[in-house]
Design an enzyme around this catalytic site. Structure first.
Site, PDB file in Angstrom:
ATOM      1  N   LYS A  29       0.896  -1.205  -0.118  1.00  0.00           N
ATOM      2  CA  LYS A  29       0.019   0.321   0.098  1.00  0.00           C
ATOM      3  C   LYS A  29       0.784   1.397  -0.005  1.00  0.00           C
ATOM      4  O   LYS A  29       2.011   1.209   0.351  1.00  0.00           O
ATOM      5  CB  LYS A  29      -0.937  -0.056   1.245  1.00  0.00           C
ATOM      6  CG  LYS A  29      -0.185   0.192   2.561  1.00  0.00           C
ATOM      7  CD  LYS A  29       0.296   1.699   2.959  1.00  0.00           C
ATOM      8  CE  LYS A  29       0.977   1.328   4.488  1.00  0.00           C
ATOM      9  NZ  LYS A  29       1.456   2.663   4.824  1.00  0.00           N
ATOM     10  N   GLY A 128       7.467   1.479   4.595  1.00  0.00           N
ATOM     11  CA  GLY A 128       5.920   2.342   4.580  1.00  0.00           C
ATOM     12  C   GLY A 128       5.085   1.917   3.895  1.00  0.00           C
ATOM     13  O   GLY A 128       4.113   2.237   3.450  1.00  0.00           O
ATOM     14  N   ASP A 166      -2.188  -1.278  10.710  1.00  0.00           N
ATOM     15  CA  ASP A 166      -2.250  -1.480   9.129  1.00  0.00           C
ATOM     16  C   ASP A 166      -3.087  -2.684   8.795  1.00  0.00           C
ATOM     17  O   ASP A 166      -3.338  -2.901   7.696  1.00  0.00           O
ATOM     18  CB  ASP A 166      -1.059  -1.227   8.425  1.00  0.00           C
ATOM     19  CG  ASP A 166      -0.541   0.091   8.116  1.00  0.00           C
ATOM     20  OD1 ASP A 166      -1.366   1.140   8.639  1.00  0.00           O
ATOM     21  OD2 ASP A 166       0.540   0.364   7.822  1.00  0.00           O
TER      22      ASP A 166
HETATM   23  C1  LIG Z   1       2.816   4.754   9.352  1.00  0.00           C
HETATM   24  C2  LIG Z   1       1.576   3.859   8.896  1.00  0.00           C
HETATM   25  O1  LIG Z   1       2.238   2.794   8.099  1.00  0.00           O
HETATM   26  C3  LIG Z   1       0.696   4.774   8.380  1.00  0.00           C
HETATM   27  O2  LIG Z   1      -0.269   3.798   7.515  1.00  0.00           O
HETATM   28  C4  LIG Z   1       0.998   3.165  10.060  1.00  0.00           C
HETATM   29  O3  LIG Z   1       0.530   3.911  10.935  1.00  0.00           O
HETATM   30  C5  LIG Z   1       2.084   2.044  10.783  1.00  0.00           C
HETATM   31  O4  LIG Z   1       1.144   1.147  10.998  1.00  0.00           O
HETATM   32  P1  LIG Z   1       1.891  -0.287  11.444  1.00  0.00           P
HETATM   33  O5  LIG Z   1       3.070  -0.455  10.900  1.00  0.00           O
HETATM   34  O6  LIG Z   1       0.703  -1.554  11.437  1.00  0.00           O
HETATM   35  O7  LIG Z   1       2.227  -0.028  12.840  1.00  0.00           O
HETATM   36  P2  LIG Z   1       2.176  -1.012  14.297  1.00  0.00           P
HETATM   37  O8  LIG Z   1       3.030  -2.097  14.148  1.00  0.00           O
HETATM   38  O9  LIG Z   1       0.872  -1.074  14.923  1.00  0.00           O
HETATM   39  O10 LIG Z   1       3.236  -0.011  15.387  1.00  0.00           O
HETATM   40  C6  LIG Z   1       4.464   0.306  15.199  1.00  0.00           C
HETATM   41  C7  LIG Z   1       4.835   1.455  16.253  1.00  0.00           C
HETATM   42  O11 LIG Z   1       4.538   2.566  15.431  1.00  0.00           O
HETATM   43  C8  LIG Z   1       3.841   3.501  16.654  1.00  0.00           C
HETATM   44  N1  LIG Z   1       2.624   3.782  16.061  1.00  0.00           N
HETATM   45  C9  LIG Z   1       1.789   3.118  15.216  1.00  0.00           C
HETATM   46  C10 LIG Z   1       0.639   3.407  14.729  1.00  0.00           C
HETATM   47  C11 LIG Z   1      -0.162   4.684  15.311  1.00  0.00           C
HETATM   48  N2  LIG Z   1      -1.423   4.921  14.918  1.00  0.00           N
HETATM   49  N3  LIG Z   1       0.451   5.316  16.284  1.00  0.00           N
HETATM   50  C12 LIG Z   1       1.767   4.928  16.770  1.00  0.00           C
HETATM   51  O12 LIG Z   1       2.493   5.469  17.492  1.00  0.00           O
HETATM   52  C13 LIG Z   1       3.867   2.942  17.755  1.00  0.00           C
HETATM   53  O13 LIG Z   1       5.162   3.260  18.495  1.00  0.00           O
HETATM   54  C14 LIG Z   1       4.072   1.217  17.466  1.00  0.00           C
HETATM   55  O14 LIG Z   1       4.683   0.708  18.330  1.00  0.00           O
HETATM   56  N1  LIG Z   2       6.481 -10.557   7.136  1.00  0.00           N
HETATM   57  C1  LIG Z   2       7.345  -9.677   7.311  1.00  0.00           C
HETATM   58  N2  LIG Z   2       7.431  -8.781   6.368  1.00  0.00           N
HETATM   59  C2  LIG Z   2       8.333  -7.862   6.193  1.00  0.00           C
HETATM   60  N3  LIG Z   2       8.778  -7.311   7.789  1.00  0.00           N
HETATM   61  C3  LIG Z   2       8.590  -8.139   8.777  1.00  0.00           C
HETATM   62  C4  LIG Z   2       7.573  -9.368   8.646  1.00  0.00           C
HETATM   63  N4  LIG Z   2       7.401  -9.851   9.823  1.00  0.00           N
HETATM   64  C5  LIG Z   2       8.049  -8.985  10.564  1.00  0.00           C
HETATM   65  N5  LIG Z   2       8.828  -7.976  10.120  1.00  0.00           N
HETATM   66  C6  LIG Z   2       9.389  -6.973  10.693  1.00  0.00           C
HETATM   67  O1  LIG Z   2       8.628  -5.777  10.813  1.00  0.00           O
HETATM   68  C7  LIG Z   2       9.546  -4.614  10.373  1.00  0.00           C
HETATM   69  C8  LIG Z   2       8.782  -3.870   9.615  1.00  0.00           C
HETATM   70  O2  LIG Z   2       8.447  -4.231   8.263  1.00  0.00           O
HETATM   71  P1  LIG Z   2       7.143  -3.682   7.472  1.00  0.00           P
HETATM   72  O3  LIG Z   2       7.600  -4.278   5.793  1.00  0.00           O
HETATM   73  O4  LIG Z   2       6.062  -4.084   8.038  1.00  0.00           O
HETATM   74  O5  LIG Z   2       7.447  -2.259   7.460  1.00  0.00           O
HETATM   75  P2  LIG Z   2       6.678  -0.940   7.032  1.00  0.00           P
HETATM   76  O6  LIG Z   2       6.851  -1.337   5.335  1.00  0.00           O
HETATM   77  O7  LIG Z   2       7.393   0.110   7.542  1.00  0.00           O
HETATM   78  O8  LIG Z   2       5.202  -1.024   7.373  1.00  0.00           O
HETATM   79  P3  LIG Z   2       3.977   0.088   7.549  1.00  0.00           P
HETATM   80  O9  LIG Z   2       3.835   0.712   6.293  1.00  0.00           O
HETATM   81  O10 LIG Z   2       2.810  -0.857   7.968  1.00  0.00           O
HETATM   82  O11 LIG Z   2       4.578   0.759   8.753  1.00  0.00           O
HETATM   83  C9  LIG Z   2      10.984  -5.281   9.543  1.00  0.00           C
HETATM   84  O12 LIG Z   2      12.184  -4.569   9.388  1.00  0.00           O
HETATM   85  C10 LIG Z   2      10.995  -6.836  10.170  1.00  0.00           C
HETATM   86  O13 LIG Z   2      11.686  -6.786  11.386  1.00  0.00           O
END
Ligand SMILES: C[C@](O)(CO)[C@H](O)COP(=O)(O)OP(=O)(O)OC[C@H]1O[C@@H](n2ccc(N)nc2=O)[C@H](O)[C@@H]1O
Ligand SMILES: Nc1ncnc2c1ncn2[C@@H]1O[C@H](COP(=O)(O)OP(=O)(O)OP(=O)(O)O)[C@@H](O)[C@H]1O
Length: 320
Positions: A29, A128, A166
Protein backbone atom coordinates in the site's frame (compact mmCIF):
# COMPACT_ATOMS: atom_id res chain seq x y z
CA UNK A 1 19.27 -15.28 13.07
CA UNK A 2 20.69 -14.61 9.59
CA UNK A 3 21.56 -18.32 9.18
CA UNK A 4 17.92 -19.22 9.63
CA UNK A 5 17.01 -16.64 7.00
CA UNK A 6 19.57 -18.10 4.58
CA UNK A 7 18.36 -21.67 5.13
CA UNK A 8 14.84 -20.42 4.55
CA UNK A 9 15.87 -18.99 1.18
CA UNK A 10 16.76 -22.46 -0.09
CA UNK A 11 13.31 -23.89 0.37
CA UNK A 12 11.43 -24.07 -2.92
CA UNK A 13 7.79 -23.19 -3.38
CA UNK A 14 7.40 -26.46 -5.32
CA UNK A 15 6.60 -28.23 -2.07
CA UNK A 16 3.31 -26.30 -2.07
CA UNK A 17 2.07 -27.50 -5.45
CA UNK A 18 -1.10 -29.58 -5.58
CA UNK A 19 -4.20 -30.24 -3.52
CA UNK A 20 -4.47 -28.93 0.01
CA UNK A 21 -2.04 -26.03 -0.57
CA UNK A 22 -3.11 -22.40 -0.81
CA UNK A 23 -1.59 -19.45 -2.64
CA UNK A 24 -2.38 -15.98 -1.33
CA UNK A 25 -1.36 -12.53 -2.49
CA UNK A 26 -0.48 -9.77 -0.04
CA UNK A 27 -0.47 -6.37 -1.80
CA UNK A 28 1.64 -3.35 -0.81
CA UNK A 29 0.00 0.00 0.00
CA UNK A 30 0.85 3.66 -0.11
CA UNK A 31 -0.69 6.41 2.01
CA UNK A 32 -2.11 9.12 -0.27
CA UNK A 33 -2.97 11.12 2.83
CA UNK A 34 -1.48 10.65 6.31
CA UNK A 35 -2.42 13.05 9.08
CA UNK A 36 -0.85 12.04 12.40
CA UNK A 37 -2.56 13.81 15.29
CA UNK A 38 -2.19 13.54 19.08
CA UNK A 39 -0.34 10.95 21.16
CA UNK A 40 -2.69 8.67 23.13
CA UNK A 41 -2.08 7.32 26.64
CA UNK A 42 -1.23 3.85 25.24
CA UNK A 43 1.70 5.30 23.22
CA UNK A 44 -0.15 5.15 19.88
CA UNK A 45 -1.15 8.23 17.88
CA UNK A 46 -4.54 9.21 16.51
CA UNK A 47 -4.31 9.28 12.73
CA UNK A 48 -6.52 9.95 9.74
CA UNK A 49 -5.25 8.30 6.58
CA UNK A 50 -6.24 7.31 3.05
CA UNK A 51 -4.45 4.18 1.84
CA UNK A 52 -4.46 2.60 -1.62
CA UNK A 53 -3.25 -0.91 -2.45
CA UNK A 54 -0.76 -1.48 -5.28
CA UNK A 55 -0.36 -4.34 -7.74
CA UNK A 56 3.10 -4.94 -6.19
CA UNK A 57 2.61 -7.88 -3.80
CA UNK A 58 4.17 -10.64 -1.69
CA UNK A 59 3.04 -14.26 -2.15
CA UNK A 60 2.25 -16.70 0.66
CA UNK A 61 1.93 -20.45 0.16
CA UNK A 62 0.30 -22.36 3.00
CA UNK A 63 -0.65 -25.91 3.92
CA UNK A 64 -1.40 -28.07 6.96
CA UNK A 65 1.06 -30.87 7.80
CA UNK A 66 1.04 -33.41 10.64
CA UNK A 67 2.31 -31.87 13.92
CA UNK A 68 6.07 -31.35 14.03
CA UNK A 69 6.05 -29.86 17.53
CA UNK A 70 6.16 -26.35 16.08
CA UNK A 71 2.88 -24.43 15.62
CA UNK A 72 4.13 -22.78 12.39
CA UNK A 73 7.04 -23.64 10.07
CA UNK A 74 7.87 -20.53 8.07
CA UNK A 75 10.42 -20.20 5.29
CA UNK A 76 10.96 -17.16 3.12
CA UNK A 77 12.80 -16.04 0.03
CA UNK A 78 13.41 -12.45 -1.01
CA UNK A 79 13.26 -11.50 -4.69
CA UNK A 80 14.39 -8.73 -7.03
CA UNK A 81 17.37 -7.48 -5.08
CA UNK A 82 15.68 -7.38 -1.66
CA UNK A 83 17.72 -8.37 1.39
CA UNK A 84 16.56 -11.47 3.31
CA UNK A 85 14.14 -10.51 6.11
CA UNK A 86 15.88 -9.29 9.26
CA UNK A 87 13.53 -11.25 11.52
CA UNK A 88 13.65 -14.94 12.47
CA UNK A 89 10.64 -17.13 11.58
CA UNK A 90 9.09 -17.30 15.05
CA UNK A 91 9.06 -13.49 15.31
CA UNK A 92 7.75 -12.98 11.78
CA UNK A 93 4.33 -11.30 11.89
CA UNK A 94 3.00 -14.18 9.73
CA UNK A 95 3.78 -16.69 12.51
CA UNK A 96 2.29 -14.37 15.14
CA UNK A 97 -0.89 -13.97 13.08
CA UNK A 98 -1.43 -17.73 12.70
CA UNK A 99 -0.70 -18.50 16.37
CA UNK A 100 -3.09 -15.76 17.53
CA UNK A 101 -5.85 -16.88 15.19
CA UNK A 102 -5.46 -20.50 16.36
CA UNK A 103 -5.93 -19.28 19.94
CA UNK A 104 -9.03 -17.31 18.93
CA UNK A 105 -10.49 -20.39 17.21
CA UNK A 106 -9.49 -22.68 20.10
CA UNK A 107 -7.21 -24.80 17.89
CA UNK A 108 -4.16 -26.67 19.21
CA UNK A 109 -1.11 -26.20 16.98
CA UNK A 110 2.16 -28.14 17.15
CA UNK A 111 1.18 -31.60 18.40
CA UNK A 112 -1.40 -32.77 15.86
CA UNK A 113 -1.00 -30.18 13.14
CA UNK A 114 1.51 -27.58 11.99
CA UNK A 115 0.87 -24.75 9.54
CA UNK A 116 3.64 -24.66 6.96
CA UNK A 117 4.12 -21.33 5.16
CA UNK A 118 6.47 -20.18 2.41
CA UNK A 119 6.66 -16.40 2.04
CA UNK A 120 7.93 -14.83 -1.19
CA UNK A 121 8.97 -11.24 -0.44
CA UNK A 122 8.70 -8.70 -3.23
CA UNK A 123 7.80 -5.73 -0.97
CA UNK A 124 10.75 -4.11 0.83
CA UNK A 125 10.54 -3.97 4.65
CA UNK A 126 10.74 -0.76 6.70
CA UNK A 127 9.53 1.06 3.62
CA UNK A 128 6.09 2.35 4.68
CA UNK A 129 4.55 -0.02 2.13
CA UNK A 130 2.84 -2.21 4.75
CA UNK A 131 4.51 -5.43 3.60
CA UNK A 132 4.50 -7.15 6.99
CA UNK A 133 0.94 -6.02 7.75
CA UNK A 134 -0.32 -7.31 4.40
CA UNK A 135 1.47 -10.65 4.91
CA UNK A 136 -0.25 -10.92 8.29
CA UNK A 137 -3.68 -10.24 6.75
CA UNK A 138 -3.06 -12.89 4.07
CA UNK A 139 -1.88 -15.39 6.71
CA UNK A 140 -5.07 -14.86 8.73
CA UNK A 141 -7.22 -15.56 5.67
CA UNK A 142 -5.12 -18.56 4.65
CA UNK A 143 -5.26 -20.11 8.11
CA UNK A 144 -9.05 -19.62 8.28
CA UNK A 145 -9.44 -21.33 4.89
CA UNK A 146 -7.14 -24.24 5.86
CA UNK A 147 -9.22 -24.73 9.03
CA UNK A 148 -12.45 -24.57 6.99
CA UNK A 149 -13.65 -21.49 8.86
CA UNK A 150 -15.49 -18.60 7.18
CA UNK A 151 -13.21 -15.82 5.91
CA UNK A 152 -15.91 -13.45 7.20
CA UNK A 153 -15.60 -14.73 10.78
CA UNK A 154 -15.36 -11.60 13.01
CA UNK A 155 -12.48 -13.14 14.98
CA UNK A 156 -10.24 -12.54 11.93
CA UNK A 157 -10.75 -8.76 12.17
CA UNK A 158 -10.39 -8.88 15.95
CA UNK A 159 -7.02 -10.66 15.71
CA UNK A 160 -5.93 -8.32 12.87
CA UNK A 161 -6.41 -5.31 15.16
CA UNK A 162 -4.05 -6.84 17.76
CA UNK A 163 -1.25 -7.39 15.21
CA UNK A 164 -0.70 -3.82 13.98
CA UNK A 165 -2.52 -0.65 12.98
CA UNK A 166 -2.34 -1.35 9.23
CA UNK A 167 -3.42 -5.01 9.20
CA UNK A 168 -7.19 -4.31 9.13
CA UNK A 169 -6.82 -2.25 5.93
CA UNK A 170 -5.38 -5.21 4.01
CA UNK A 171 -8.51 -7.26 4.77
CA UNK A 172 -10.43 -4.62 2.76
CA UNK A 173 -7.87 -3.24 0.26
CA UNK A 174 -8.55 -0.89 -2.65
CA UNK A 175 -8.68 2.72 -1.51
CA UNK A 176 -10.10 3.59 1.90
CA UNK A 177 -9.91 6.10 4.70
CA UNK A 178 -9.09 4.89 8.22
CA UNK A 179 -8.91 6.69 11.57
CA UNK A 180 -8.37 5.74 15.23
CA UNK A 181 -4.80 4.41 15.25
CA UNK A 182 -5.26 3.51 11.58
CA UNK A 183 -7.36 0.39 12.23
CA UNK A 184 -10.85 1.93 12.09
CA UNK A 185 -12.55 1.93 8.67
CA UNK A 186 -14.21 5.25 7.76
CA UNK A 187 -15.15 5.01 4.05
CA UNK A 188 -14.11 3.64 0.68
CA UNK A 189 -12.95 5.87 -2.19
CA UNK A 190 -13.20 5.13 -5.89
CA UNK A 191 -9.91 3.50 -6.86
CA UNK A 192 -7.54 4.65 -9.57
CA UNK A 193 -5.25 2.57 -11.81
CA UNK A 194 -2.59 5.23 -12.40
CA UNK A 195 1.03 4.19 -12.95
CA UNK A 196 3.29 4.40 -9.92
CA UNK A 197 7.04 4.18 -9.41
CA UNK A 198 8.31 3.14 -6.00
CA UNK A 199 11.87 4.14 -5.11
CA UNK A 200 13.53 3.17 -1.86
CA UNK A 201 16.82 4.68 -0.73
CA UNK A 202 19.35 2.55 1.10
CA UNK A 203 18.11 1.74 4.61
CA UNK A 204 14.63 1.87 6.05
CA UNK A 205 12.81 3.94 8.63
CA UNK A 206 11.50 2.35 11.84
CA UNK A 207 7.79 3.19 12.18
CA UNK A 208 8.09 3.73 15.95
CA UNK A 209 11.10 6.07 15.45
CA UNK A 210 9.21 8.13 12.85
CA UNK A 211 6.25 8.67 15.20
CA UNK A 212 8.66 9.65 17.99
CA UNK A 213 10.50 12.11 15.76
CA UNK A 214 7.22 13.72 14.74
CA UNK A 215 6.32 14.26 18.43
CA UNK A 216 9.52 16.31 18.82
CA UNK A 217 8.40 18.64 16.03
CA UNK A 218 4.65 18.35 15.26
CA UNK A 219 3.65 19.24 11.69
CA UNK A 220 0.01 20.34 11.46
CA UNK A 221 -1.34 20.11 7.89
CA UNK A 222 -3.11 22.93 6.08
CA UNK A 223 -6.77 22.82 7.16
CA UNK A 224 -8.16 23.48 3.67
CA UNK A 225 -6.12 20.63 2.16
CA UNK A 226 -7.15 18.29 4.99
CA UNK A 227 -10.81 19.12 4.27
CA UNK A 228 -10.30 18.39 0.55
CA UNK A 229 -8.61 15.04 1.30
CA UNK A 230 -11.25 13.96 3.81
CA UNK A 231 -14.16 14.85 1.50
CA UNK A 232 -12.75 13.63 -1.83
CA UNK A 233 -14.55 10.61 -3.31
CA UNK A 234 -11.97 9.70 -5.98
CA UNK A 235 -8.50 8.38 -5.13
CA UNK A 236 -7.00 10.18 -8.14
CA UNK A 237 -8.07 13.58 -6.76
CA UNK A 238 -6.82 13.16 -3.20
CA UNK A 239 -4.07 15.75 -2.57
CA UNK A 240 -0.86 13.93 -1.58
CA UNK A 241 -0.23 14.88 2.06
CA UNK A 242 1.94 13.29 4.76
CA UNK A 243 2.87 15.18 7.92
CA UNK A 244 5.37 12.42 8.79
CA UNK A 245 7.44 13.10 5.67
CA UNK A 246 9.80 15.54 7.39
CA UNK A 247 10.44 13.09 10.26
CA UNK A 248 11.18 10.33 7.72
CA UNK A 249 13.56 12.60 5.79
CA UNK A 250 15.40 13.46 9.03
CA UNK A 251 15.75 9.79 10.04
CA UNK A 252 16.94 8.70 6.59
CA UNK A 253 18.39 11.53 4.50
CA UNK A 254 18.13 9.28 1.43
CA UNK A 255 14.36 9.81 1.51
CA UNK A 256 14.79 13.53 0.76
CA UNK A 257 17.34 12.85 -1.99
CA UNK A 258 14.97 10.36 -3.65
CA UNK A 259 11.90 12.60 -3.27
CA UNK A 260 13.65 15.66 -4.75
CA UNK A 261 15.08 13.57 -7.61
CA UNK A 262 11.67 12.04 -8.40
CA UNK A 263 9.96 15.44 -8.43
CA UNK A 264 12.38 16.57 -11.18
CA UNK A 265 11.86 13.57 -13.47
CA UNK A 266 9.86 14.05 -16.71
CA UNK A 267 6.45 12.37 -16.58
CA UNK A 268 6.22 12.45 -12.76
CA UNK A 269 2.98 14.17 -11.65
CA UNK A 270 3.79 14.13 -7.93
CA UNK A 271 6.00 12.27 -5.45
CA UNK A 272 5.77 11.73 -1.68
CA UNK A 273 7.09 9.44 1.05
CA UNK A 274 4.68 6.59 1.86
CA UNK A 275 3.59 6.14 5.50
CA UNK A 276 6.60 6.28 7.78
CA UNK A 277 9.05 5.71 4.87
CA UNK A 278 11.61 5.04 3.62
CA UNK A 279 9.98 4.38 0.21
CA UNK A 280 8.88 7.32 -1.92
CA UNK A 281 6.13 6.84 -4.52
CA UNK A 282 5.68 8.86 -7.69
CA UNK A 283 2.43 9.01 -9.64
CA UNK A 284 3.35 9.05 -13.36
CA UNK A 285 1.49 10.22 -16.45
CA UNK A 286 2.13 7.02 -18.48
CA UNK A 287 3.60 3.53 -18.29
CA UNK A 288 6.54 4.63 -20.46
CA UNK A 289 7.33 7.52 -18.13
CA UNK A 290 7.11 5.24 -15.07
CA UNK A 291 9.36 2.60 -16.65
CA UNK A 292 11.96 5.25 -17.62
CA UNK A 293 11.99 6.76 -14.13
CA UNK A 294 12.28 3.34 -12.49
CA UNK A 295 15.22 2.32 -14.73
CA UNK A 296 17.00 5.61 -13.99
CA UNK A 297 16.44 5.09 -10.24
CA UNK A 298 17.90 1.57 -10.44
CA UNK A 299 20.89 2.93 -12.36
CA UNK A 300 21.50 5.25 -9.39
CA UNK A 301 21.64 2.19 -7.12
CA UNK A 302 18.20 2.55 -5.53
CA UNK A 303 15.64 -0.26 -5.24
CA UNK A 304 12.80 0.63 -7.59
CA UNK A 305 9.71 -0.94 -9.19
CA UNK A 306 7.07 0.20 -11.65
CA UNK A 307 3.56 -0.77 -10.60
CA UNK A 308 0.00 0.58 -10.64
CA UNK A 309 -2.60 1.29 -8.01
CA UNK A 310 -4.90 -1.72 -7.71
CA UNK A 311 -8.20 -2.96 -6.30
CA UNK A 312 -6.81 -5.90 -4.34
CA UNK A 313 -6.95 -6.86 -0.72
CA UNK A 314 -5.05 -9.77 0.83
CA UNK A 315 -6.69 -12.66 -0.96
CA UNK A 316 -6.49 -16.28 -2.06
CA UNK A 317 -5.62 -16.88 -5.71
CA UNK A 318 -5.19 -19.86 -8.06
CA UNK A 319 -2.42 -22.14 -6.81
CA UNK A 320 0.10 -22.11 -9.65
C1 LIG B 1 2.76 4.72 9.33
C2 LIG B 1 1.61 3.82 8.94
O1 LIG B 1 2.05 2.83 8.02
C3 LIG B 1 0.54 4.65 8.23
O2 LIG B 1 -0.36 3.83 7.53
C4 LIG B 1 1.00 3.13 10.14
O3 LIG B 1 0.57 4.06 11.09
C5 LIG B 1 1.93 2.12 10.76
O4 LIG B 1 1.21 0.99 11.04
P1 LIG B 1 1.89 -0.38 11.50
O5 LIG B 1 3.18 -0.59 10.79
O6 LIG B 1 0.83 -1.44 11.41
O7 LIG B 1 2.24 0.00 12.99
P2 LIG B 1 2.25 -0.91 14.29
O8 LIG B 1 3.04 -2.14 14.02
O9 LIG B 1 0.85 -1.03 14.83
O10 LIG B 1 3.06 0.05 15.27
C6 LIG B 1 4.46 0.23 15.22
C7 LIG B 1 4.80 1.39 16.14
O11 LIG B 1 4.40 2.63 15.53
C8 LIG B 1 3.85 3.53 16.47
N1 LIG B 1 2.46 3.86 16.08
C9 LIG B 1 1.80 3.13 15.14
C10 LIG B 1 0.52 3.49 14.74
C11 LIG B 1 -0.07 4.62 15.34
N2 LIG B 1 -1.30 5.02 15.00
N3 LIG B 1 0.60 5.32 16.28
C12 LIG B 1 1.86 4.97 16.65
O12 LIG B 1 2.47 5.64 17.49
C13 LIG B 1 3.94 2.84 17.82
O13 LIG B 1 5.14 3.26 18.43
C14 LIG B 1 4.06 1.36 17.47
O14 LIG B 1 4.76 0.64 18.44
N1 LIG C 1 6.44 -10.73 7.03
C1 LIG C 1 7.22 -9.66 7.27
N2 LIG C 1 7.59 -8.86 6.25
C2 LIG C 1 8.35 -7.76 6.49
N3 LIG C 1 8.79 -7.41 7.71
C3 LIG C 1 8.45 -8.16 8.75
C4 LIG C 1 7.65 -9.31 8.58
N4 LIG C 1 7.45 -9.86 9.80
C5 LIG C 1 8.09 -9.09 10.67
N5 LIG C 1 8.72 -8.07 10.08
C6 LIG C 1 9.49 -7.02 10.77
O1 LIG C 1 8.74 -5.80 10.66
C7 LIG C 1 9.61 -4.72 10.30
C8 LIG C 1 8.80 -3.68 9.50
O2 LIG C 1 8.44 -4.27 8.27
P1 LIG C 1 7.19 -3.80 7.39
O3 LIG C 1 7.40 -4.32 6.00
O4 LIG C 1 5.91 -4.18 8.04
O5 LIG C 1 7.43 -2.23 7.47
P2 LIG C 1 6.73 -1.03 6.82
O6 LIG C 1 6.79 -1.13 5.32
O7 LIG C 1 7.35 0.19 7.44
O8 LIG C 1 5.21 -1.19 7.24
P3 LIG C 1 4.14 -0.08 7.65
O9 LIG C 1 3.87 0.77 6.47
O10 LIG C 1 2.95 -0.96 8.02
O11 LIG C 1 4.73 0.65 8.82
C9 LIG C 1 10.75 -5.38 9.53
O12 LIG C 1 11.95 -4.66 9.66
C10 LIG C 1 10.85 -6.76 10.15
O13 LIG C 1 11.79 -6.78 11.22
Amino acid sequence: MMDIARIAQNVEAREFAGMGSLKLIAPAKVNLYLNVKGLREDGYHEVSTIMHTLMLHDVLRMKLVPGTGEPVQLTSRSYEGLEPLDVDPQHNIVTKAIVKLAEAFGRELGETETVRVHLEKHIPAQAGLGGGSSDAAAALLGAAILWQESVLDPRIEQVAATLGADVAFFLKGGCAQYDGIGEHFVRSLKITNDFVVIVKPEGGVSTAAAYKKLDENPQPLDAALVKTAEEEAYAMHVPLLNNMAEAGEELNTGVKTVREWLQEQPGVCNAMMSGSGSAVFAVCESFDAAARVSSSAQAKGWWSRTTTFGPFKATMTTNR
